[in-house]
Design a protein around this motif. Sequence first.
Motif, mmCIF file in Angstrom:
data_model
loop_
_atom_site.group_PDB
_atom_site.id
_atom_site.type_symbol
_atom_site.label_atom_id
_atom_site.label_comp_id
_atom_site.label_asym_id
_atom_site.label_seq_id
_atom_site.Cartn_x
_atom_site.Cartn_y
_atom_site.Cartn_z
ATOM 1 N N THR A 69 27.204 -4.016 -13.941
ATOM 2 C CA THR A 69 28.289 -3.074 -14.200
ATOM 3 C C THR A 69 27.786 -1.897 -15.009
ATOM 4 N N VAL A 70 28.492 -0.764 -14.888
ATOM 5 C CA VAL A 70 28.236 0.384 -15.761
ATOM 6 C C VAL A 70 28.863 0.090 -17.115
ATOM 7 N N VAL A 71 28.066 0.175 -18.170
ATOM 8 C CA VAL A 71 28.571 -0.170 -19.500
ATOM 9 C C VAL A 71 28.705 1.036 -20.414
ATOM 10 N N ASP A 72 28.133 2.190 -20.034
ATOM 11 C CA ASP A 72 28.257 3.380 -20.869
ATOM 12 C C ASP A 72 27.816 4.593 -20.065
ATOM 13 N N LYS A 73 28.148 5.777 -20.556
ATOM 14 C CA LYS A 73 27.708 7.010 -19.913
ATOM 15 C C LYS A 73 27.702 8.129 -20.937
ATOM 16 N N VAL A 74 26.977 9.186 -20.620
ATOM 17 C CA VAL A 74 26.947 10.375 -21.474
ATOM 18 C C VAL A 74 26.873 11.595 -20.569
ATOM 19 N N ASN A 75 27.624 12.637 -20.922
ATOM 20 C CA ASN A 75 27.576 13.878 -20.163
ATOM 21 C C ASN A 75 26.365 14.703 -20.588
ATOM 22 N N VAL A 76 25.810 15.443 -19.643
ATOM 23 C CA VAL A 76 24.697 16.350 -19.920
ATOM 24 C C VAL A 76 25.077 17.742 -19.416
ATOM 25 N N PRO A 77 24.362 18.790 -19.856
ATOM 26 C CA PRO A 77 24.794 20.159 -19.564
ATOM 27 C C PRO A 77 24.866 20.538 -18.085
ATOM 28 N N SER A 78 23.926 20.019 -17.280
ATOM 29 C CA SER A 78 23.870 20.370 -15.855
ATOM 30 C C SER A 78 23.496 19.130 -15.064
ATOM 31 N N ALA A 79 23.715 19.177 -13.757
ATOM 32 C CA ALA A 79 23.427 18.020 -12.905
ATOM 33 C C ALA A 79 22.000 17.529 -13.130
ATOM 34 N N PRO A 80 21.834 16.280 -13.587
ATOM 35 C CA PRO A 80 20.495 15.773 -13.893
ATOM 36 C C PRO A 80 19.787 15.248 -12.646
ATOM 37 N N VAL A 81 18.463 15.272 -12.695
ATOM 38 C CA VAL A 81 17.674 14.709 -11.598
ATOM 39 C C VAL A 81 16.844 13.547 -12.140
ATOM 40 N N GLN A 82 15.630 13.808 -12.584
ATOM 41 C CA GLN A 82 14.787 12.700 -13.023
ATOM 42 C C GLN A 82 15.061 12.300 -14.470
ATOM 43 N N LEU A 83 14.875 10.996 -14.722
ATOM 44 C CA LEU A 83 14.981 10.399 -16.050
ATOM 45 C C LEU A 83 13.662 9.723 -16.392
ATOM 46 N N PHE A 84 13.380 9.620 -17.700
ATOM 47 C CA PHE A 84 12.169 8.899 -18.109
ATOM 48 C C PHE A 84 12.378 8.327 -19.493
ATOM 49 N N LEU A 85 12.090 7.018 -19.646
ATOM 50 C CA LEU A 85 12.137 6.353 -20.944
ATOM 51 C C LEU A 85 10.773 6.459 -21.622
ATOM 52 N N THR A 86 10.772 6.719 -22.925
ATOM 53 C CA THR A 86 9.514 6.676 -23.664
ATOM 54 C C THR A 86 9.010 5.225 -23.678
ATOM 55 N N PRO A 87 7.704 5.029 -23.870
ATOM 56 C CA PRO A 87 7.146 3.672 -23.798
ATOM 57 C C PRO A 87 7.789 2.669 -24.748
ATOM 58 N N ASP A 88 8.283 3.125 -25.914
ATOM 59 C CA ASP A 88 8.933 2.197 -26.846
ATOM 60 C C ASP A 88 10.384 1.925 -26.482
ATOM 61 N N GLY A 89 10.890 2.582 -25.447
ATOM 62 C CA GLY A 89 12.254 2.364 -24.982
ATOM 63 C C GLY A 89 13.330 2.959 -25.860
ATOM 64 N N LYS A 90 12.945 3.780 -26.849
ATOM 65 C CA LYS A 90 13.914 4.292 -27.813
ATOM 66 C C LYS A 90 14.459 5.674 -27.481
ATOM 67 N N THR A 91 13.853 6.345 -26.499
ATOM 68 C CA THR A 91 14.302 7.694 -26.138
ATOM 69 C C THR A 91 14.337 7.828 -24.623
ATOM 70 N N LEU A 92 15.428 8.374 -24.118
ATOM 71 C CA LEU A 92 15.596 8.611 -22.693
ATOM 72 C C LEU A 92 15.668 10.120 -22.465
ATOM 73 N N LEU A 93 14.841 10.630 -21.573
ATOM 74 C CA LEU A 93 14.826 12.054 -21.249
ATOM 75 C C LEU A 93 15.485 12.298 -19.900
ATOM 76 N N SER A 94 16.275 13.362 -19.836
ATOM 77 C CA SER A 94 16.972 13.736 -18.602
ATOM 78 C C SER A 94 16.664 15.186 -18.265
ATOM 79 N N ALA A 95 16.073 15.415 -17.083
ATOM 80 C CA ALA A 95 15.808 16.772 -16.602
ATOM 81 C C ALA A 95 17.054 17.270 -15.883
ATOM 82 N N ASP A 96 17.736 18.236 -16.487
ATOM 83 C CA ASP A 96 19.047 18.682 -16.016
ATOM 84 C C ASP A 96 18.899 19.911 -15.119
ATOM 85 N N GLN A 97 18.610 19.657 -13.838
ATOM 86 C CA GLN A 97 18.265 20.738 -12.903
ATOM 87 C C GLN A 97 19.432 21.663 -12.586
#
Length: 329
Positions: free
Chosen positions: A186-214
Amino acid sequence: MANEEGNSLAVLDAAANKVVTTLTGIAAPHNVQASRDGSLTYAVSEHDNTVVAVDTTTYAVSAVGPSGPSPAHVIQSADGTKAYVTNSGNGTVSVFRVPGLKSIATIKVGGMPHGLRPAGNGSVVVVANTQANALDVINPATDTETAAVPVGGSPVQVAVDGAGRYAYASITEPASVVKVDLRSRTVVDKVNVPSAPVQLFLTPDGKTLLSADQGTTTKPGNTLSVIDPTTMGVTGTVRTGSGPHGVVVDPSGTRAWVTNVDDDTVSVVDIAGLAVLATIPVGDMPNGVTFFRRPPAPAAAPTIDLNLRTSRTPDDDHTSMTMPMPDEG
């Protein structure tokens, strides 16, 4: 990285912030992925319906395998023994034994599969299915689909935590990133970003998620959103070039590379400082980007032709060639 409209792959020196060489002769490459040991880089050709392995020490093709129609993304399995390719043209995922790219399975998921990533522990492969508005969950032990999780919109790419517990998906409309519990499906949470996002990447420690908002063609974005995956709150943004599409993070988790499809550039980002350190001109419409630790091999020329047509081996339906590159999205 893959220059989709430039029909080429750009090899960057991450330390010097410059292009070492450009590998030509691969039609419409959308995505790339370095192997676990950095010895190979895999790329898909949407035009030729193939996946290609390039030797990163010689910039020559080492293998070519037939994908399904319109391949979108390629990844390597967590244990490094297989490669998975999404085929958006027929709703399947092709599975190959690596490094030789021997076809071993085809997984039917339906819809239009696009981005995908494995969990670090090898428990799952998660696929963003843009047409089905769902995430397809694959068991890599059996190469079968075990679930399809609705996410309430069209997902483009995913990130998966190391334990295979949570997946994160970029949603085009409304522009947001959702968090999916892979146990409860199930979807348990969400967050809005400024523009439609494409790729995501988690840092190796899993503490930061990056979203490229194309963003969109008519309203391109220009931000990299920095998200806390636990609270699903945006902790900062970085102004990139126009149309940020692909993103990858180095093993230290301190630096990211973002491809800007409208500017034909790559932004080098200090994650903690929320700052762009350099902007590097690359080829036409850069999309997928990947990274490996080893410095790129010296190149004999600024441009090297991969010469895919002469590499095909008729008896086993795969090819031989070679190349070096930076890890993906």
